[in-house]
Design a protein around this motif. Structure first.
Motif, PDB file in Angstrom:
ATOM      1  N   VAL A   1       0.803  -1.301  -0.024  1.00 28.95           N
ATOM      2  CA  VAL A   1       0.098   0.053   0.086  1.00 28.95           C
ATOM      3  C   VAL A   1       0.911   1.211   0.098  1.00 28.95           C
ATOM      4  CG1 VAL A   1      -1.752   1.324   1.250  1.00 28.95           C
ATOM      5  CG2 VAL A   1      -1.863  -1.089   1.107  1.00 28.95           C
ATOM      6  N   GLU A   2       1.922   1.106   1.027  1.00 30.46           N
ATOM      7  CA  GLU A   2       2.880   2.371   0.893  1.00 30.46           C
ATOM      8  C   GLU A   2       3.628   2.630  -0.644  1.00 30.46           C
ATOM      9  OE1 GLU A   2       4.359   2.727   5.254  1.00 30.46           O
ATOM     10  OE2 GLU A   2       4.818   1.056   4.338  1.00 30.46           O
ATOM     11  N   ALA A   3       3.947   1.661  -1.140  1.00 26.40           N
ATOM     12  CA  ALA A   3       4.674   1.535  -2.177  1.00 26.40           C
ATOM     13  C   ALA A   3       3.773   2.074  -3.495  1.00 26.40           C
ATOM     14  CB  ALA A   3       5.262   0.240  -2.682  1.00 26.40           C
ATOM     15  N   VAL A   4       2.465   1.593  -3.347  1.00 26.85           N
ATOM     16  CA  VAL A   4       1.708   2.179  -4.558  1.00 26.85           C
ATOM     17  C   VAL A   4       1.451   3.692  -4.310  1.00 26.85           C
ATOM     18  CG1 VAL A   4      -0.821   1.910  -5.366  1.00 26.85           C
ATOM     19  CG2 VAL A   4       0.552  -0.019  -4.729  1.00 26.85           C
ATOM     20  N   LYS A   5       1.044   4.166  -2.903  1.00 28.31           N
ATOM     21  CA  LYS A   5       0.921   5.365  -2.802  1.00 28.31           C
ATOM     22  C   LYS A   5       2.060   6.336  -2.935  1.00 28.31           C
ATOM     23  CE  LYS A   5      -2.052   6.198   0.765  1.00 28.31           C
ATOM     24  NZ  LYS A   5      -2.387   6.406   2.276  1.00 28.31           N
TER      25      LYS A   5
ATOM     26  N   SER B   1      -7.332  -8.301   1.812  1.00 23.45           N
ATOM     27  CA  SER B   1      -8.068  -9.571   1.872  1.00 23.45           C
ATOM     28  C   SER B   1      -8.396 -10.257   0.721  1.00 23.45           C
ATOM     29  CB  SER B   1      -9.462  -9.308   2.667  1.00 23.45           C
ATOM     30  OG  SER B   1     -10.118  -8.271   1.881  1.00 23.45           O
ATOM     31  N   ASP B   2      -8.806 -11.416   0.618  1.00 19.08           N
ATOM     32  CA  ASP B   2      -9.271 -12.236  -0.612  1.00 19.08           C
ATOM     33  C   ASP B   2     -10.336 -11.297  -1.254  1.00 19.08           C
ATOM     34  OD1 ASP B   2      -7.123 -13.991   0.195  1.00 19.08           O
ATOM     35  OD2 ASP B   2      -8.905 -15.572   0.423  1.00 19.08           O
ATOM     36  N   GLU B   3     -11.319 -10.904  -0.352  1.00 20.71           N
ATOM     37  CA  GLU B   3     -12.493 -10.029  -1.292  1.00 20.71           C
ATOM     38  C   GLU B   3     -11.972  -8.975  -1.870  1.00 20.71           C
ATOM     39  OE1 GLU B   3     -12.139 -11.395   2.055  1.00 20.71           O
ATOM     40  OE2 GLU B   3     -13.712 -12.899   1.784  1.00 20.71           O
ATOM     41  N   THR B   4     -11.096  -8.137  -1.043  1.00 21.17           N
ATOM     42  CA  THR B   4     -10.546  -6.948  -1.732  1.00 21.17           C
ATOM     43  C   THR B   4      -9.941  -7.072  -3.093  1.00 21.17           C
ATOM     44  OG1 THR B   4     -10.457  -5.747   0.448  1.00 21.17           O
ATOM     45  CG2 THR B   4      -9.171  -4.718  -1.371  1.00 21.17           C
ATOM     46  N   ILE B   5      -8.887  -8.166  -2.854  1.00 15.69           N
ATOM     47  CA  ILE B   5      -8.209  -8.225  -4.199  1.00 15.69           C
ATOM     48  C   ILE B   5      -9.084  -8.939  -5.570  1.00 15.69           C
ATOM     49  CG2 ILE B   5      -6.419  -9.738  -5.118  1.00 15.69           C
ATOM     50  CD1 ILE B   5      -5.202  -9.934  -2.243  1.00 15.69           C
TER      51      ILE B   5
ATOM     52  N   LEU C   1      -5.606   2.625  -6.165  1.00 13.45           N
ATOM     53  CA  LEU C   1      -5.530   4.048  -5.301  1.00 13.45           C
ATOM     54  C   LEU C   1      -6.854   4.331  -5.018  1.00 13.45           C
ATOM     55  CD1 LEU C   1      -3.130   6.245  -7.638  1.00 13.45           C
ATOM     56  CD2 LEU C   1      -2.798   5.458  -5.085  1.00 13.45           C
ATOM     57  N   ALA C   2      -7.923   3.918  -5.709  1.00  9.18           N
ATOM     58  CA  ALA C   2      -9.306   4.055  -5.125  1.00  9.18           C
ATOM     59  C   ALA C   2      -9.512   3.616  -3.820  1.00  9.18           C
ATOM     60  CB  ALA C   2     -10.450   3.724  -6.282  1.00  9.18           C
ATOM     61  N   GLN C   3      -9.061   2.329  -3.660  1.00  5.94           N
ATOM     62  CA  GLN C   3      -9.082   1.662  -2.439  1.00  5.94           C
ATOM     63  C   GLN C   3      -8.273   2.297  -1.532  1.00  5.94           C
ATOM     64  OE1 GLN C   3     -10.994  -1.370  -2.232  1.00  5.94           O
ATOM     65  NE2 GLN C   3     -10.570  -1.364  -0.131  1.00  5.94           N
ATOM     66  N   PHE C   4      -6.953   2.756  -1.529  1.00  6.01           N
ATOM     67  CA  PHE C   4      -5.970   3.141  -0.612  1.00  6.01           C
ATOM     68  C   PHE C   4      -6.011   4.640  -0.190  1.00  6.01           C
ATOM     69  CE2 PHE C   4      -3.127  -0.324  -2.826  1.00  6.01           C
ATOM     70  CZ  PHE C   4      -4.007  -1.139  -2.553  1.00  6.01           C
ATOM     71  N   SER C   5      -6.500   5.399  -1.309  1.00  6.03           N
ATOM     72  CA  SER C   5      -6.132   6.901  -0.902  1.00  6.03           C
ATOM     73  C   SER C   5      -7.321   7.464   0.023  1.00  6.03           C
ATOM     74  CB  SER C   5      -6.558   7.801  -2.251  1.00  6.03           C
ATOM     75  OG  SER C   5      -7.641   7.516  -2.692  1.00  6.03           O
TER      76      SER C   5
END
Length: 427
Positions: A16-20, A66-70, A116-120
């Motif tokens: 998550v940090e690497a993506v952001k 989570s599996d569901e998120t991915i 990014l929509a998930q993490f931001s």
């Protein structure tokens, strides 16, 4: 998933940090600290593309999501196929141009948008990226209209095809484009300088969406599994894949797939006349030349940003130097390869033809060759029509984009101009 900065090993971050973050300290790219092998690749290859891709990404990411998120992110991103087309007895083409912008970068761009929509979590994000052709359209369409996200795209003026350009410079809204007087490497240097500007990064929530970003890279791993899955089961263990290579992100993804267990026996990273890597492999001297313009403009890169990731896997012995090939294909040979493929009944644009030519050079008789078609031939209609003496019809998406007005603004290869423009418009 733990990743480290290849230029500053002390900087370690989560996925998550690497993506952001996009780019690490000292302009270093992030890479996984460990790539564990999959347990049952054969079972994975029997699954459908979306289900398998979610499992591959789950394996790479570990317990971070989570599996569901991915699964939800994959389902939202991979909404189009990647068919493997037989061209000759032991040669196939993996078509990666069936997405909305008719290029392979739709896979990575759309998955990154999902990330990014998930993490931001509603924070302001500004995507800043340079494009040598197809990245611009894939990123622009993936993020177009998304709330709290702006996109800034730099491209070398006059050095990408009109179809490529119009696909992203006509959108407007939250997509801001600049045509830079210079090469792709000049554009990329401006992007890198922006990521060293702490004030700009903080005020605009800066992020990069080219293959520097690990989310794009990991998404691309998935379609190599799809390629091998479409081979007859008896032939899956003998795959030799040739990737048209400019910034070396695509072949890096193929190598990651091999390291975690996909039975890729050999890899070819085939370049155009911008031959920094082929010369490096021959001499062990890293000596980039000035970037040359070519028919395969998306590969007009002399300083590939993903090469450190590839070299890390080679130097660590994760993939053998002896099974990794990199040839440079000149302009005349590119045209000859396009004509040869056309005579075989397969229509290809210059990048695809280069991958085919590179595969021919090293393909063993008992291996199954797969070369990548990274863009729809119509994205290079001018070249295809001229070289193959035809009038290639335009797909609807391209015809509609070509009819629209280009909204890009001119800019010299000067970071201070870019900084001022971004702060005035977005800050």
């Amino acid at each position: 998933m733990q990743l480290y900065n290849l230029k500053d090993h002390e900087q370690q971050v989560s996925f998550v940090e690497a993506v952001k973050t996009g780019l690490g300290r000292n302009q270093g790219v992030f890479f996984p600290t460990h790539l564990a092998p999959l347990e049952d690749v054969d079972a994975l290859l029997d699954l459908d593309f979306v289900t398998r891709s979610a499992k591959v990404l789950r394996h790479l990411l570990g317990d971070e999501l989570s599996d569901e998120t991915i699964a939800g992110m994959v389902e939202g991103a991979f909404t189009f196929p990647a068919p493997l087309v037989k061209v000759a007895d032991n040669m196939h083409c993996l078509e990666l141009f069936h997405g909305p912008t008719l290029a392979f970068k739709d896979f990575g761009g759309r998955f990154m948008a999902q990330c990014l929509a998930q993490f931001s979590q509603g924070e302001k994000v500004t995507i800043l990226t340079a494009t040598s052709g197809d990245t611009g359209a894939a990123v622009a369409h993936a993020f177009y209209g998304k709330e709290n996200i702006d996109v800034v795209i730099l491209y070398p003026e006059g050095k990408i095809s009109l179809a490529q350009q119009k696909l992203f410079t006509t959108l407007g809204g939250n997509v801001h484009c600049y045509s830079v007087t210079g090469s792709f490497d000049d554009c990329q240097a401006m992007v890198k300088e922006a990521f060293l500007d702490d004030e700009l990064k903080t005020r605009l929530g800066l992020n990069s969406a080219n293959s520097i970003n690990i989310s794009r890279l990991l998404a691309q791993v998935c379609y190599y599994f799809e390629a091998v899955a479409q081979l007859p089961k008896a032939q899956r263990s003998k795959a030799h894949i040739s990737v048209p290579s400019g910034n070396f992100g695509n072949v890096c993804a193929a190598m990651i797939a091999a390291v975690i267990g996909l039975p890729i026996q050999k890899l070819s990273a085939t370049t155009n006349q911008n031959d920094t890597v082929p010369r490096f492999l021959a001499s062990k001297q890293w000596q980039p030349n000035d970037t040359l313009e070519s028919l395969s403009n998306a590969m007009d890169v002399s300083r590939p940003n993903n090469w450190p990731r590839v070299q890390t896997m080679l130097d660590n012995g994760d993939f053998s130097y002896g099974d990794f090939f990199s040839h440079a294909v000149d302009e005349q040979t590119t045209q000859s390869a396009m004509k040869e493929l056309n005579e075989m009944g397969y229509l290809a644009e210059p990048h695809t033809a280069i991958a085919y030519e590179g595969l021919k050079a090293d393909l063993a008789d008992d291996h199954q060759g797969i070369f990548l078609a990274t863009a729809h031939p119509a994205k290079f209609k001018e070249s295809v029509d001229s070289i193959l003496d035809m009038d290639l019809p335009m797909p609807q998406a391209l015809a509609e984009a070509l009819a629209k007005q280009c909204l890009a603004q001119p800019m010299s290869a000067d970071y201070t101009q870019l900084r001022e423009a971004m702060l005035n418009k977005l800050g």
